[in-house]
Design a protein around this motif. Structure first.
Motif, mmCIF file in Angstrom:
data_model
loop_
_atom_site.group_PDB
_atom_site.id
_atom_site.type_symbol
_atom_site.label_atom_id
_atom_site.label_comp_id
_atom_site.label_asym_id
_atom_site.label_seq_id
_atom_site.Cartn_x
_atom_site.Cartn_y
_atom_site.Cartn_z
ATOM 1 N N MET A 123 6.532 37.402 -57.124
ATOM 2 C CA MET A 123 6.624 36.436 -56.029
ATOM 3 C C MET A 123 8.095 36.104 -55.802
ATOM 4 O O MET A 123 8.839 35.897 -56.750
ATOM 5 N N SER A 124 8.565 36.029 -54.576
ATOM 6 C CA SER A 124 9.977 35.766 -54.293
ATOM 7 C C SER A 124 10.278 34.278 -54.432
ATOM 8 O O SER A 124 9.412 33.427 -54.299
ATOM 9 N N ASP A 125 11.537 33.984 -54.704
ATOM 10 C CA ASP A 125 11.972 32.604 -54.879
ATOM 11 C C ASP A 125 12.405 31.950 -53.571
ATOM 12 O O ASP A 125 12.856 30.813 -53.573
ATOM 13 N N ALA A 126 12.304 32.653 -52.456
ATOM 14 C CA ALA A 126 12.727 32.106 -51.170
ATOM 15 C C ALA A 126 11.779 30.971 -50.770
ATOM 16 O O ALA A 126 10.571 31.058 -50.981
ATOM 17 N N PRO A 127 12.320 29.885 -50.200
ATOM 18 C CA PRO A 127 11.444 28.771 -49.805
ATOM 19 C C PRO A 127 10.526 29.188 -48.647
ATOM 20 O O PRO A 127 10.923 29.909 -47.733
ATOM 21 N N LEU A 128 9.306 28.728 -48.700
ATOM 22 C CA LEU A 128 8.328 29.044 -47.656
ATOM 23 C C LEU A 128 8.378 27.987 -46.571
ATOM 24 O O LEU A 128 8.599 26.811 -46.848
ATOM 25 N N SER A 129 8.161 28.401 -45.342
ATOM 26 C CA SER A 129 8.123 27.449 -44.233
ATOM 27 C C SER A 129 6.819 26.664 -44.317
ATOM 28 O O SER A 129 5.762 27.230 -44.615
ATOM 29 N N PRO A 130 6.887 25.345 -44.045
ATOM 30 C CA PRO A 130 5.637 24.562 -44.108
ATOM 31 C C PRO A 130 4.703 24.951 -42.950
ATOM 32 O O PRO A 130 5.134 25.334 -41.865
ATOM 33 N N THR A 131 3.454 24.825 -43.216
ATOM 34 C CA THR A 131 2.467 25.122 -42.172
ATOM 35 C C THR A 131 2.392 23.943 -41.214
ATOM 36 O O THR A 131 2.946 22.873 -41.464
ATOM 37 N N LEU A 132 1.678 24.121 -40.110
ATOM 38 C CA LEU A 132 1.572 23.080 -39.104
ATOM 39 C C LEU A 132 0.897 21.833 -39.664
ATOM 40 O O LEU A 132 1.281 20.706 -39.348
ATOM 41 N N LYS A 133 -0.035 22.017 -40.555
ATOM 42 C CA LYS A 133 -0.737 20.878 -41.147
ATOM 43 C C LYS A 133 0.170 20.101 -42.100
ATOM 44 O O LYS A 133 0.005 18.902 -42.296
ATOM 45 N N GLU A 134 1.133 20.776 -42.726
ATOM 46 C CA GLU A 134 2.015 20.138 -43.695
ATOM 47 C C GLU A 134 3.162 19.374 -43.049
ATOM 48 O O GLU A 134 3.828 18.579 -43.690
ATOM 49 N N LEU A 135 3.438 19.647 -41.777
ATOM 50 C CA LEU A 135 4.545 18.974 -41.092
ATOM 51 C C LEU A 135 4.228 17.498 -40.923
ATOM 52 O O LEU A 135 3.063 17.116 -40.784
ATOM 53 N N PRO A 136 5.274 16.620 -40.929
ATOM 54 C CA PRO A 136 5.009 15.195 -40.744
ATOM 55 C C PRO A 136 4.498 14.923 -39.330
ATOM 56 O O PRO A 136 4.877 15.585 -38.366
ATOM 57 N N LYS A 137 3.628 13.963 -39.238
ATOM 58 C CA LYS A 137 3.024 13.607 -37.955
ATOM 59 C C LYS A 137 3.927 12.617 -37.217
ATOM 60 O O LYS A 137 4.493 11.709 -37.818
ATOM 61 N N VAL A 138 4.104 12.815 -35.912
ATOM 62 C CA VAL A 138 4.901 11.930 -35.072
ATOM 63 C C VAL A 138 3.922 11.050 -34.297
ATOM 64 O O VAL A 138 2.951 11.546 -33.721
ATOM 65 N N SER A 139 4.238 9.756 -34.266
ATOM 66 C CA SER A 139 3.323 8.843 -33.570
ATOM 67 C C SER A 139 3.307 9.184 -32.076
ATOM 68 O O SER A 139 4.316 9.625 -31.519
ATOM 69 N N PRO A 140 2.190 8.967 -31.399
ATOM 70 C CA PRO A 140 2.084 9.313 -29.965
ATOM 71 C C PRO A 140 3.059 8.516 -29.098
ATOM 72 O O PRO A 140 3.556 9.030 -28.089
ATOM 73 N N ASP A 141 3.381 7.255 -29.482
ATOM 74 C CA ASP A 141 4.329 6.456 -28.700
ATOM 75 C C ASP A 141 5.712 7.098 -28.702
ATOM 76 O O ASP A 141 6.374 7.222 -27.669
#
Length: 131
Positions: A1-19
């Protein structure tokens, strides 16, 4: 397995409030004030430039030095040894110091100290006073 950081998935990204999301989408950039950018680029003085040039030339001369232009020389190592007189003198000093350090005070004879401090007689004192 490579040591390169993996990009977060869409579900893992922080949520932005609708306002906040609607404010960012509706933001009008024309409301911003116009500001001029002043770039400050401090140029070196003539002295600094000259010092850098001298240093650069010195390094260039050392890096590009041709060893073949040097003459071969023989090194004469000189290790002067002390002459026999100095050796004998040092041995004599060492024997003297050893004799002092190893001296046995018990080998001395007992003696009595007598103080000899004769006081002047009355006649001598009177003769000095009259003189």
């Amino acid at each position: 397995m490579s040591d390169a950081p993996l990009s977060p998935t869409l579900k893992e990204l922080p949520k932005v409030s609708p306002d906040l999301k609607s404010e960012l989408q509706d933001f009008n950039t024309e409301k911003l004030k116009n500001a001029e950018t002043n770039e400050k680029n401090v140029l070196p003085t003539a002295e600094v430039v000259e010092q850098e040039r001298v240093h650069h030339n010195l390094l260039k001369g050392v890096e590009g030095f041709d060893k073949d232009s040097m003459k071969h020389t023989e090194t004469n190592e000189k290790n002067p040894l002390p002459d026999p007189e100095a050796i004998e003198l040092e041995k004599g000093q060492q024997q003297l110091i050893a004799g002092i350090e190893n001296f046995d005070a018990k080998s001395l004879k007992p003696t009595e100290t007598q103080e000899k401090n004769p006081l002047p007689t009355k006649e001598v004192i009177e003769a000095e006073k009259s003189a």
